[in-house]
Design an enzyme around this catalytic site. Sequence first.
Site, PDB file in Angstrom:
ATOM      1  N   HIS A   1       0.891  -1.143  -0.027  1.00 34.03           N
ATOM      2  CA  HIS A   1      -0.154   0.010  -0.016  1.00 34.03           C
ATOM      3  C   HIS A   1       0.904   1.286  -0.186  1.00 34.03           C
ATOM      4  CE1 HIS A   1       0.600   1.701   4.209  1.00 34.03           C
ATOM      5  NE2 HIS A   1       0.706   0.379   4.556  1.00 34.03           N
ATOM      6  N   CYS A   2       0.209   2.420  -0.567  1.00 35.36           N
ATOM      7  CA  CYS A   2       0.919   3.811  -0.499  1.00 35.36           C
ATOM      8  C   CYS A   2       0.047   4.519   0.454  1.00 35.36           C
ATOM      9  CB  CYS A   2       1.293   4.110  -1.836  1.00 35.36           C
ATOM     10  SG  CYS A   2      -0.368   4.342  -2.876  1.00 35.36           S
ATOM     11  N   MET A   3       0.068   5.732   0.233  1.00 34.50           N
ATOM     12  CA  MET A   3      -0.759   6.702   1.161  1.00 34.50           C
ATOM     13  C   MET A   3      -2.128   6.318   1.265  1.00 34.50           C
ATOM     14  SD  MET A   3       1.248  10.211   1.508  1.00 34.50           S
ATOM     15  CE  MET A   3       0.036  10.931   2.200  1.00 34.50           C
TER      16      MET A   3
END
Length: 505
Positions: free
Chosen positions: A26-28
């Site tokens: 996942h990213c932000m």
Amino acid sequence: MDKNRATAAAILPLVGGPANVTSVAHCMTRLRLGLRDRALVDHEALKALPAVLGVVEDLGAPPSGSWGMYQIVLGPGTVARVTPEFEALVREAAAAAPDPAPTPAAEELATRGAELKAAQKARNATPFKLFLRRIANIFVPLIPALIGCGIIAGLNGLLTNLGWAPAIVPALAAIASGFMSLIAVFVGYNTAKEFGGTAILGGAVAAIIVFPGVAKITAFGLHLSPGQGGVLGALAAALLAVYVEKWCRRRMPESLDVLLTPTLTVLVSGLVTIFGLMFVAGEVSQAIGTFANRLLASGGALAGLVLGGLFLPLVMLGLHQALIPIHTTLIEQQGHTVLLPILAMAGAGQVGAAMAVYLRLPHNASIRATIKSALPAGFLGVGEPLIYGVSLPLGRPFVTACVGGAAGGAFVGLLNQLGHSFGSTAIGPSGWALFPLLDGSGPLVTTLAIYAAGLLTGYAVGFLATYFFGFTDEMLTDLNTAPEPTASAPGTPPGTTPERTPTPV
């Protein structure tokens, strides 16, 4: 059941079940999944989940044979809580149910998936796009540390300027600088992991770049300095280590592999790094910094207009992560990246466009509800909820949002051209959340005022462009209607009713 686990449990079957998931990250704002077969994904059902703000299909098949990244936008905070629950469900399912023997139906499905994958790969998976996505995968895991250390660095600078808490300033400086001093090692580790090598060997080779002892080395009449080449040098060194390691493993007898392969990998890659890559990457890094400064100093308004206007499409495609090495290089060299405040104006244009849509569609309860829920995140620089929930489905408002971003970028670029240069000490935050990270050559109050004025410009132009040019008469007639008594199902994608879909332009 915990709501985050419930969200993960709802998503898992809609992406083809645990057997279809090859990787989870996942990213932000996005849950990033590697999938074996896109045909097993229920795209529309995913978008209909209440917790899902949108999806991004990255259908280019990488060399691993999977479908690339399928990105599910969940929003900040939520994605960091849902991802571990999703990973746990995948692990539990794998442990409870070993892979069954292939059936004729499964073989037929695999064949059909392979055919579809080949067709999509030929159409979408250009080498350049795949390379950019892999570079993004290297740097995305580093963003939380970059944000945390950047904010601490900003706090430390504020305390230093005010003369407060002198006893704690050195401690904050150490906390903020520790990660950045070793970021090359983390980049090397992630690079080797992403390109199929032994991650720790990539980190070991990249560690040479930050080792203080390189200052004693002279090559071609030039002296090396610790950190020379920065993250670009680390990336190149680790990538070289991957190729050396693979070459060795193909040719090394099994009895000698465990000893000689890692030794030769570190030795060969290390020597090339010391006597070649550090010099080359150092020059490239210096050129990036010089180009960025000259670009804004000589053509700030035009450069800001282009950068601010094109950033939303990059976010839409997920390619904005490819800019992280450039931001990181500028932060290493100058202490801040001058590009991020300009790119942040794209989010301001998106917010202004969303407010105009809200006013232009007073009878569309679905879209207005989406805007009210997504605007707080938009003000903080998280644009995906508004992009995928509002402007992109409508079409024209996405274009007018880009116009707002271009106007805000042009304003900030113009002020930079006039001598008010400033940037962000970290990457990740945007919008209002960027204020604590701003640093520049002038007084802090002036820097904050210029950035705030840029945001206001983006809001205003995005609003006006969308209000007057964001809708055709047909779109207003089609969309601006009171809902029927029969409400749409919970989680229906914003901008739709049971009777009609927004008309894209």
